[in-house]
Every structure is written in C-alpha cells, then in structure tokens.
Design a protein around this motif. Structure first.
Motif, PDB file in Angstrom:
ATOM      1  N   GLY A  17       0.810  -1.201   0.000  1.00  0.00           N
ATOM      2  CA  GLY A  17       0.000   0.000   0.000  1.00  0.00           C
ATOM      3  C   GLY A  17       0.843   1.250   0.000  1.00  0.00           C
ATOM      4  N   MET A  18       0.151   2.388  -0.045  1.00  0.00           N
ATOM      5  CA  MET A  18       0.776   3.703  -0.027  1.00  0.00           C
ATOM      6  C   MET A  18       0.362   4.411   1.258  1.00  0.00           C
ATOM      7  SD  MET A  18       1.966   3.138  -3.035  1.00  0.00           S
ATOM      8  CE  MET A  18       2.854   4.654  -3.374  1.00  0.00           C
ATOM      9  N   GLY A  19       1.133   5.417   1.647  1.00  0.00           N
ATOM     10  CA  GLY A  19       0.776   6.132   2.867  1.00  0.00           C
ATOM     11  C   GLY A  19       1.407   7.498   2.953  1.00  0.00           C
ATOM     12  N   VAL A  20       0.784   8.372   3.732  1.00  0.00           N
ATOM     13  CA  VAL A  20       1.274   9.741   3.891  1.00  0.00           C
ATOM     14  C   VAL A  20       0.942  10.242   5.292  1.00  0.00           C
ATOM     15  CG1 VAL A  20      -0.861  10.657   2.854  1.00  0.00           C
ATOM     16  CG2 VAL A  20       1.165  12.101   2.978  1.00  0.00           C
ATOM     17  N   VAL A  66     -11.140  13.676   1.288  1.00  0.00           N
ATOM     18  CA  VAL A  66      -9.920  13.182   0.663  1.00  0.00           C
ATOM     19  C   VAL A  66     -10.253  12.263  -0.502  1.00  0.00           C
ATOM     20  CG1 VAL A  66      -7.775  11.922   1.043  1.00  0.00           C
ATOM     21  CG2 VAL A  66      -8.705  13.376   2.864  1.00  0.00           C
ATOM     22  N   GLN A  67     -11.249  11.402  -0.333  1.00  0.00           N
ATOM     23  CA  GLN A  67     -11.604  10.438  -1.371  1.00  0.00           C
ATOM     24  C   GLN A  67     -12.053  11.129  -2.652  1.00  0.00           C
ATOM     25  OE1 GLN A  67     -11.284   6.936  -0.788  1.00  0.00           O
ATOM     26  NE2 GLN A  67     -11.283   7.116  -3.019  1.00  0.00           N
ATOM     27  N   ARG A  68     -12.736  12.236  -2.496  1.00  0.00           N
ATOM     28  CA  ARG A  68     -13.215  12.975  -3.664  1.00  0.00           C
ATOM     29  C   ARG A  68     -12.057  13.367  -4.582  1.00  0.00           C
ATOM     30  NH1 ARG A  68     -16.486  15.710  -1.107  1.00  0.00           N
ATOM     31  NH2 ARG A  68     -15.099  17.405  -0.460  1.00  0.00           N
ATOM     32  N   GLU A  69     -10.950  13.776  -4.013  1.00  0.00           N
ATOM     33  CA  GLU A  69      -9.791  14.146  -4.822  1.00  0.00           C
ATOM     34  C   GLU A  69      -9.067  12.913  -5.350  1.00  0.00           C
ATOM     35  OE1 GLU A  69      -9.094  17.263  -5.816  1.00  0.00           O
ATOM     36  OE2 GLU A  69     -11.051  17.605  -4.878  1.00  0.00           O
ATOM     37  N   LEU A  70      -8.986  11.871  -4.539  1.00  0.00           N
ATOM     38  CA  LEU A  70      -8.330  10.650  -4.998  1.00  0.00           C
ATOM     39  C   LEU A  70      -9.068  10.029  -6.181  1.00  0.00           C
ATOM     40  CD1 LEU A  70      -7.384   8.907  -1.625  1.00  0.00           C
ATOM     41  CD2 LEU A  70      -5.869  10.106  -3.213  1.00  0.00           C
ATOM     42  N   ASP A  71     -10.378  10.151  -6.197  1.00  0.00           N
ATOM     43  CA  ASP A  71     -11.166   9.604  -7.301  1.00  0.00           C
ATOM     44  C   ASP A  71     -10.850  10.306  -8.613  1.00  0.00           C
ATOM     45  OD1 ASP A  71     -12.358   7.782  -5.636  1.00  0.00           O
ATOM     46  OD2 ASP A  71     -14.230   8.904  -5.401  1.00  0.00           O
ATOM     47  N   ARG A  72     -10.417  11.548  -8.541  1.00  0.00           N
ATOM     48  CA  ARG A  72     -10.040  12.284  -9.755  1.00  0.00           C
ATOM     49  C   ARG A  72      -8.703  11.789 -10.313  1.00  0.00           C
ATOM     50  NH1 ARG A  72      -9.091  17.935  -8.537  1.00  0.00           N
ATOM     51  NH2 ARG A  72      -9.213  18.265 -10.778  1.00  0.00           N
ATOM     52  N   ARG A  73      -7.850  11.268  -9.457  1.00  0.00           N
ATOM     53  CA  ARG A  73      -6.524  10.823  -9.881  1.00  0.00           C
ATOM     54  C   ARG A  73      -6.445   9.332 -10.191  1.00  0.00           C
ATOM     55  NH1 ARG A  73      -1.675   8.320  -9.191  1.00  0.00           N
ATOM     56  NH2 ARG A  73      -3.106   6.748  -8.385  1.00  0.00           N
ATOM     57  N   PRO A 101      -9.091   1.034  -6.484  1.00  0.00           N
ATOM     58  CA  PRO A 101     -10.139   1.919  -5.970  1.00  0.00           C
ATOM     59  C   PRO A 101      -9.578   3.108  -5.209  1.00  0.00           C
ATOM     60  CG  PRO A 101      -9.975  -0.047  -4.605  1.00  0.00           C
ATOM     61  CD  PRO A 101      -9.078  -0.273  -5.786  1.00  0.00           C
ATOM     62  N   ASP A 102      -8.327   3.008  -4.769  1.00  0.00           N
ATOM     63  CA  ASP A 102      -7.665   4.088  -4.021  1.00  0.00           C
ATOM     64  C   ASP A 102      -8.501   4.573  -2.848  1.00  0.00           C
ATOM     65  OD1 ASP A 102      -5.458   3.920  -5.591  1.00  0.00           O
ATOM     66  OD2 ASP A 102      -5.843   5.740  -6.750  1.00  0.00           O
ATOM     67  N   GLU A 103      -8.982   3.638  -2.052  1.00  0.00           N
ATOM     68  CA  GLU A 103      -9.804   3.995  -0.897  1.00  0.00           C
ATOM     69  C   GLU A 103      -8.903   4.417   0.260  1.00  0.00           C
ATOM     70  OE1 GLU A 103     -12.210   0.616  -0.080  1.00  0.00           O
ATOM     71  OE2 GLU A 103     -13.458   0.877  -1.872  1.00  0.00           O
ATOM     72  N   VAL A 104      -9.129   5.623   0.772  1.00  0.00           N
ATOM     73  CA  VAL A 104      -8.286   6.172   1.826  1.00  0.00           C
ATOM     74  C   VAL A 104      -8.832   5.806   3.203  1.00  0.00           C
ATOM     75  CG1 VAL A 104      -9.499   8.388   1.969  1.00  0.00           C
ATOM     76  CG2 VAL A 104      -7.083   8.248   2.619  1.00  0.00           C
ATOM     77  N   SER A 132       7.622   5.041  -9.237  1.00  0.00           N
ATOM     78  CA  SER A 132       6.375   5.004 -10.003  1.00  0.00           C
ATOM     79  C   SER A 132       5.507   6.230  -9.722  1.00  0.00           C
ATOM     80  CB  SER A 132       5.583   3.743  -9.640  1.00  0.00           C
ATOM     81  OG  SER A 132       4.285   3.785 -10.192  1.00  0.00           O
ATOM     82  N   ALA A 133       4.772   6.652 -10.749  1.00  0.00           N
ATOM     83  CA  ALA A 133       3.832   7.760 -10.572  1.00  0.00           C
ATOM     84  C   ALA A 133       2.699   7.396  -9.622  1.00  0.00           C
ATOM     85  CB  ALA A 133       3.258   8.181 -11.923  1.00  0.00           C
ATOM     86  N   ARG A 134       2.586   6.127  -9.275  1.00  0.00           N
ATOM     87  CA  ARG A 134       1.566   5.742  -8.286  1.00  0.00           C
ATOM     88  C   ARG A 134       1.803   6.459  -6.958  1.00  0.00           C
ATOM     89  NH1 ARG A 134      -2.721   3.820  -6.955  1.00  0.00           N
ATOM     90  NH2 ARG A 134      -3.136   2.531  -5.113  1.00  0.00           N
ATOM     91  N   GLU A 135       3.038   6.840  -6.696  1.00  0.00           N
ATOM     92  CA  GLU A 135       3.359   7.516  -5.442  1.00  0.00           C
ATOM     93  C   GLU A 135       2.595   8.838  -5.296  1.00  0.00           C
ATOM     94  OE1 GLU A 135       4.964   9.144  -2.121  1.00  0.00           O
ATOM     95  OE2 GLU A 135       5.682  10.113  -3.930  1.00  0.00           O
ATOM     96  N   THR A 136       2.150   9.412  -6.405  1.00  0.00           N
ATOM     97  CA  THR A 136       1.440  10.692  -6.323  1.00  0.00           C
ATOM     98  C   THR A 136       0.074  10.566  -5.657  1.00  0.00           C
ATOM     99  OG1 THR A 136       0.501  10.454  -8.559  1.00  0.00           O
ATOM    100  CG2 THR A 136       2.631  11.593  -8.354  1.00  0.00           C
ATOM    101  N   VAL A 137      -0.405   9.335  -5.456  1.00  0.00           N
ATOM    102  CA  VAL A 137      -1.663   9.175  -4.715  1.00  0.00           C
ATOM    103  C   VAL A 137      -1.517   9.789  -3.328  1.00  0.00           C
ATOM    104  CG1 VAL A 137      -1.143   6.887  -3.737  1.00  0.00           C
ATOM    105  CG2 VAL A 137      -3.504   7.526  -4.159  1.00  0.00           C
ATOM    106  N   ASN A 138      -0.316   9.701  -2.748  1.00  0.00           N
ATOM    107  CA  ASN A 138      -0.061  10.308  -1.441  1.00  0.00           C
ATOM    108  C   ASN A 138      -0.136  11.828  -1.499  1.00  0.00           C
ATOM    109  OD1 ASN A 138       0.498   7.787  -0.175  1.00  0.00           O
ATOM    110  ND2 ASN A 138       2.575   7.823  -0.981  1.00  0.00           N
ATOM    111  N   TRP A 139       0.375  12.390  -2.580  1.00  0.00           N
ATOM    112  CA  TRP A 139       0.383  13.850  -2.720  1.00  0.00           C
ATOM    113  C   TRP A 139      -1.044  14.390  -2.812  1.00  0.00           C
ATOM    114  CZ3 TRP A 139       4.458  14.710  -7.191  1.00  0.00           C
ATOM    115  CH2 TRP A 139       5.593  13.938  -6.933  1.00  0.00           C
ATOM    116  N   VAL A 140      -1.869  13.657  -3.557  1.00  0.00           N
ATOM    117  CA  VAL A 140      -3.251  14.114  -3.722  1.00  0.00           C
ATOM    118  C   VAL A 140      -4.028  13.998  -2.408  1.00  0.00           C
ATOM    119  CG1 VAL A 140      -5.419  13.694  -4.955  1.00  0.00           C
ATOM    120  CG2 VAL A 140      -3.241  13.607  -6.189  1.00  0.00           C
TER     121      VAL A 140
END
Length: 383
Positions: free
Chosen positions: A22-25, A41-48, A62-65, A127-135
């Motif tokens: 998983g990812m984390g921030v 937070v989920q609303r923005e993650l859904d855009r990415r 699904p990028d569920e936070v 990987s660009a997947r790491e940007t999920v944390n930034w969002v």
C-alpha cells in the motif's frame, strides 16, 4: 533514501511502492479545528485514480483512503494526520524481464546504480503511483485554502500539437471535469481525445502540458532567492513524474519581450492599494506574491512505458536484447496529472501562508492555542 518529505511548516512525508502492500502519507503541521472527513480526501483521490476512461491505465485500484490519526469527531486535532491507501491490483510478475535490463528512459538503472538494489515491481518508489499520497495530502491543504478564500485550478491546455486557446478561471472551474482529457475548452478536448487515441492504437504515447492558476493568494508571501515562491513552486511541480519544464507568468515567451513590454507598471486599485496594471509576472515579483493570480504551465513528456519493442541491455549477462513493456499504462499523463498539479500547488501555498502567519498554526478558528471552555471537540467553531 531521502527526498520523501515536502514542506517546512506544513510537512508531508510519504511512503509506499507501486506494487507493494500500500501507499501512505503523514501530514504534520495542519492546524486544529479543520473540519475533515475521509470523503473530502476520497473525492480528490477519485479524480486521480486509474481506470477512469479508455485513455488511462486499466489498473483496477479503488484508491480507498483510511485516515488513521489526527482527527476527533470530524475535526483535526493539530497532531499528525496519517492516511493509508491499499494497493489492490498489483501485478509485479510482468516486470521480471527488467530486473537487470532497464526499461528505456525509466529510473531502473539509475536507482540500481545509486542504491545497489531497488524494488523492480512497477518501478517501485519511482512510479507515478506515489502521487496518490500527494493528492491525499493536497485534499487537506485544499480545505485550508478554501477557508482562506484561495482557489486552485488547472486544466490540460496541450496534447501533442493540439493546443487549447486561453480560457478563463471560471471556464476552468466549469468545464475541466466535463471530459476525459480534463481540457476546459470542449471543442479542443474532442480533438485531444482523437489524437491520444491515434497514439494509443499505434502502441505509442504522447506528451502534453497543464495550465494552472491560483486566485486569492495574499500579497507578501515568499522571500528572495531560495525561498521565493517561484523557486518553491518549481521544486514542487518539477517533482511531478515526467515533468520537463515549469513556467510561470510569461514563461518561455519572456525571451521575446523587451523590458518595456514585459515590465508591469503600477496603479492604484479601488481601495487605493498599489497593484500591477498587467500580470505578466504571474503574481510573483522579486520572489514574493503581489496579490494577483499566480499562473503558469507544467510540461509532461510522453509516458515511457509503451508496448512497442525497444532495445536495452542486460547488465548482468552483458547481452543486448529487445524487450517489450507489457502492462497497464497511461498513453498520456496530463489528464490524470491535473489533480496532482493542483495538490502540489495547494501544499506549497498553504506552507507559505503558515510561514507568513496568515493562518494560525495552532487553531483554524483563530483562537489562542491553549484550551478554553468555549472550545470543545463536538463544537470546535463555537460562536
């Protein structure tokens, strides 16, 4: 490995790898009293997140936070906010051919040369997947900026040779999310979509750019030289995967202007405050904000993971070989890059506002940091 922390007062520390669990921030420095939910937070993650359309990767995340700390009764407590996002659809096996044979234009060899090892599944940490944390972190910054009257918006203004005309901030707010390309000019968005599909069918990819704008920024943020707003924005946006150029104001077009053409003359506004007549400097002069909108552009190169056969070498066997990247990859990056760019802008501006004392670092309600009887977790904004 350093480089996992961003910000000074509003600090973001991230972890995770593309095909790991998983990812984390962790967000430190968020003032207490901010109303915040996982849905925000989920609303923005859904855009990415991947799999939004036919012009994005089909990886099924699904990028569920899950917010693990820093909240009480729906409000921030001032302590570190920890968030996790599980990886649900990791498939590392497709990357085994590249353990010792670097994919063209990736960080495979450079990571291995520096550290002597790397997580090779999907590029691991690079990987660009790491940007999920930034969002995820950016969603919190957005909530703070919203309370301060600051708005951040971006849209895709060019894909390949298809360029959109200038659009207003209002048009960006209204139209950016209406199409898969995230271009605020609907007619151009259709042409961009067609161009992306052409490259996709040919087994190739294409680059593009994202225009951004920040409105409501107070004047006086930043400092000369290394702590200038433009320098910090450059650091933030050039960290975006595939970024090759950052511009603000006139950007690269400034080389074609004379001093008399570029110079912003001054006048008084309706409140008898000095303001630049134009805003060719993009809201920043001498590294410090003028109070005018900050605007600019970020260029992203074409995705490097493409299905076309390409030449590489195996540094373990000494062989030259032809390899083909098999997997689920975006044919173009700016559409999913829009929320990433917005997040990095928000994180940077919030940090500057905290440093300038424009936001109470302890309490968003503006009250002293010590406890008083009018402040309760169930009613943190008591009148």
């Amino acid at each position: 490995m350093n480089g996992n922390r961003f910000g000074r007062l509003f600090q973001v520390t991230t972890y995770g790898e593309s095909h790991g669990p998983g990812m984390g921030v962790t967000v430190s420095g968020c003032p207490a009293g901010l109303e915040l939910t996982e849905e925000d937070v989920q609303r923005e993650l859904d855009r990415r997140k991947p799999g939004q359309s036919m012009i994005t990767t089909s990886r099924g995340e699904p990028d569920e936070v899950s917010i693990q700390s820093g909240l009480q009764d729906g409000y921030t407590t001032g302590t570190p906010i920890g968030m996790t996002i599980e990886n649900k659809d990791a498939r590392s096996g497709k990357y085994e051919p590249f353990i010792t044979a670097p994919r063209p234009s990736h960080g495979d060899f450079t990571y291995s040369a520096k550290f002597g090892t790397r997580n090779w599944g999907g590029g691991g940490r690079s990987s660009a997947r790491e940007t999920v944390n930034w969002v995820a972190a950016g969603a919190i910054a957005d909530k703070i900026l919203e309370s301060e009257g600051v708005q951040v918006k971006a849209h895709v203004n060019q894909i390949g040779d298809v360029e959109a005309p200038e659009v207003s901030f209002a048009e960006m707010l209204e139209h950016t999310e209406e199409n898969d390309v995230r271009c605020a000019h609907p007619e151009t968005a259709e042409r961009m979509q067609e161009r992306i599909e052409e490259y996709q069918e040919a087994g190739d990819s294409i680059g593009g750019s994202i225009y951004f704008e920040v409105q409501g920024v107070p004047r006086g943020l930043g400092a000369p030289r290394f702590d200038s707003v433009s320098a910090r924005l450059g650091q933030a946006l050039m960290a975006v995967p595939a970024a090759t150029a950052f511009e603000f104001g006139l950007g690269r077009d400034a080389r074609e202007y004379t001093g008399s053409e570029r110079n912003d003359e001054w006048a008084f506004d309706s409140n008898d405050e000095p303001v630049p007549v134009e805003n060719d400097h993009g809201g920043i002069q001498g590294g410090i904000t003028t109070g005018e909108p900050i605007y600019g552009e970020l260029t992203l190169h074409a995705p490097t993971s493409i299905p076309k056969p390409q030449e590489t070498v195996d540094w373990e066997t000494g062989e030259e070989k032809t390899e083909q990247v098999i997997g689920r990859h975006d044919p173009v990056l700016p559409p999913r890059g829009v929320p990433v760019v917005e997040s990095m802008l928000s994180l940077t501006i919030v940090d500057f506002m905290l440093l300038a004392g424009r936001i109470n670092p302890d309490r968003l309600d503006g009250q002293p940091g010590e406890y008083d009887t009018d402040y309760h977790p169930s009613s943190p904004r008591s009148e």
